[in-house]
Enzyme design. Structure first.
Site, PDB file in Angstrom:
ATOM      1  N   HIS A  99      47.654  38.293  46.180  1.00 12.97           N
ATOM      2  CA  HIS A  99      46.907  39.539  46.006  1.00 12.97           C
ATOM      3  C   HIS A  99      46.155  39.878  47.278  1.00 12.97           C
ATOM      4  O   HIS A  99      45.791  39.000  48.060  1.00 12.97           O
ATOM      5  CB  HIS A  99      45.943  39.465  44.817  1.00 12.97           C
ATOM      6  CG  HIS A  99      44.974  38.319  44.883  1.00 12.97           C
ATOM      7  ND1 HIS A  99      45.319  37.039  44.503  1.00 12.97           N
ATOM      8  CD2 HIS A  99      43.682  38.246  45.292  1.00 12.97           C
ATOM      9  CE1 HIS A  99      44.285  36.237  44.663  1.00 12.97           C
ATOM     10  NE2 HIS A  99      43.269  36.940  45.158  1.00 12.97           N
ATOM     11  N   HIS A 101      42.780  42.041  48.580  1.00 12.78           N
ATOM     12  CA  HIS A 101      41.532  42.703  48.207  1.00 12.78           C
ATOM     13  C   HIS A 101      41.359  43.929  49.101  1.00 12.78           C
ATOM     14  O   HIS A 101      41.457  43.812  50.337  1.00 12.78           O
ATOM     15  CB  HIS A 101      40.326  41.795  48.472  1.00 12.78           C
ATOM     16  CG  HIS A 101      40.311  40.495  47.721  1.00 12.78           C
ATOM     17  ND1 HIS A 101      39.440  40.249  46.679  1.00 12.78           N
ATOM     18  CD2 HIS A 101      41.035  39.359  47.868  1.00 12.78           C
ATOM     19  CE1 HIS A 101      39.631  39.008  46.228  1.00 12.78           C
ATOM     20  NE2 HIS A 101      40.590  38.445  46.937  1.00 12.78           N
TER      21      HIS A 101
HETATM   22  P1  5GP Z   1      40.705  35.111  45.291  1.00 16.46           P
HETATM   23  O1  5GP Z   1      39.428  34.309  45.324  1.00 16.46           O
HETATM   24  O2  5GP Z   1      41.831  34.326  44.635  1.00 16.46           O
HETATM   25  O3  5GP Z   1      41.107  35.692  46.613  1.00 16.46           O
HETATM   26  O4  5GP Z   1      40.408  36.366  44.408  1.00 16.46           O
HETATM   27  C1  5GP Z   1      40.491  36.371  43.017  1.00 16.46           C
HETATM   28  C2  5GP Z   1      39.713  37.576  42.542  1.00 16.46           C
HETATM   29  O5  5GP Z   1      40.065  37.820  41.207  1.00 16.46           O
HETATM   30  C3  5GP Z   1      38.193  37.379  42.579  1.00 16.46           C
HETATM   31  O6  5GP Z   1      37.595  38.356  43.431  1.00 16.46           O
HETATM   32  C4  5GP Z   1      37.784  37.534  41.111  1.00 16.46           C
HETATM   33  O7  5GP Z   1      36.556  38.226  40.964  1.00 16.46           O
HETATM   34  C5  5GP Z   1      38.945  38.302  40.527  1.00 16.46           C
HETATM   35  N1  5GP Z   1      39.176  38.041  39.119  1.00 16.46           N
HETATM   36  C6  5GP Z   1      39.220  36.808  38.511  1.00 16.46           C
HETATM   37  N2  5GP Z   1      39.500  36.960  37.210  1.00 16.46           N
HETATM   38  C7  5GP Z   1      39.644  38.294  36.985  1.00 16.46           C
HETATM   39  C8  5GP Z   1      39.937  39.072  35.821  1.00 16.46           C
HETATM   40  O8  5GP Z   1      40.142  38.556  34.710  1.00 16.46           O
HETATM   41  N3  5GP Z   1      39.986  40.424  35.977  1.00 16.46           N
HETATM   42  C9  5GP Z   1      39.775  41.023  37.179  1.00 16.46           C
HETATM   43  N4  5GP Z   1      39.847  42.363  37.215  1.00 16.46           N
HETATM   44  N5  5GP Z   1      39.504  40.333  38.298  1.00 16.46           N
HETATM   45  C10 5GP Z   1      39.441  38.976  38.204  1.00 16.46           C
END
Ligand code: 5GP
Ligand code: ZN
Length: 113
Positions: A99, A101
């Site tokens: 993903h 951001h």
């Molecule tokens: P990472 O840390 O893997 O780059 O980002 C994961 C992102 O997913 C985090 O910013 C977190 O807030 C978001 N996230 C985790 N669980 C959920 C969810 O159930 N729904 C949404 N919309 N975002 C989520």
């Protein structure tokens, strides 16, 4: 993929605030926003992380970036924004479905990269 949070969100099995969808890409608002605009852009195919990008599957990444440009315009991010990918444990990745951001709507610190 079974038991993948973002695959479940793409499938509609877990609710999300969708901002964009096409054949390749799904995008929705982060549940814990770090800026006024914080959107997650994910390929519909399951790839664990950016570390799995290859010549064969790179179209899914390109489609994410096409979507990012489109979403940024729709969100009014005319003055710029940041696109972040956390890759793997040391990169701070917590959800193992590739993903990107989109972070924006405010002047961001210039201290990170
Ligand atoms: P990472 O840390 O893997 O780059 O980002 C994961 C992102 O997913 C985090 O910013 C977190 O807030 C978001 N996230 C985790 N669980 C959920 C969810 O159930 N729904 C949404 N919309 N975002 C989520
Ligand atoms: Zn997945």
């Amino acid at each position: 993929m079974e038991n993948c949070l973002f695959c479940k969100i793409i499938a509609g099995e877990i609710p999300s605030t969708k901002v964009y969808e096409d054949e390749y890409v799904f995008a929705f608002r982060d549940i814990n926003p770090q800026a006024p605009v914080h959107i997650l852009v994910v390929p519909k195919v399951h790839l664990d992380s950016a570390d799995q990008i290859t010549e064969e599957n790179a179209v899914h990444v390109a489609k994410c970036f096409e979507a990012i440009a489109r979403i940024a315009k729709a969100e009014g991010l005319t003055n710029g924004y940041r696109v972040i990918n956390n890759c793997g444990a040391d990169g701070g990745q917590t959800v193992m479905h590739l993903h990107f951001h989109i972070i924006g709507g405010v002047k961001l610190s210039e201290k990170i990269v």
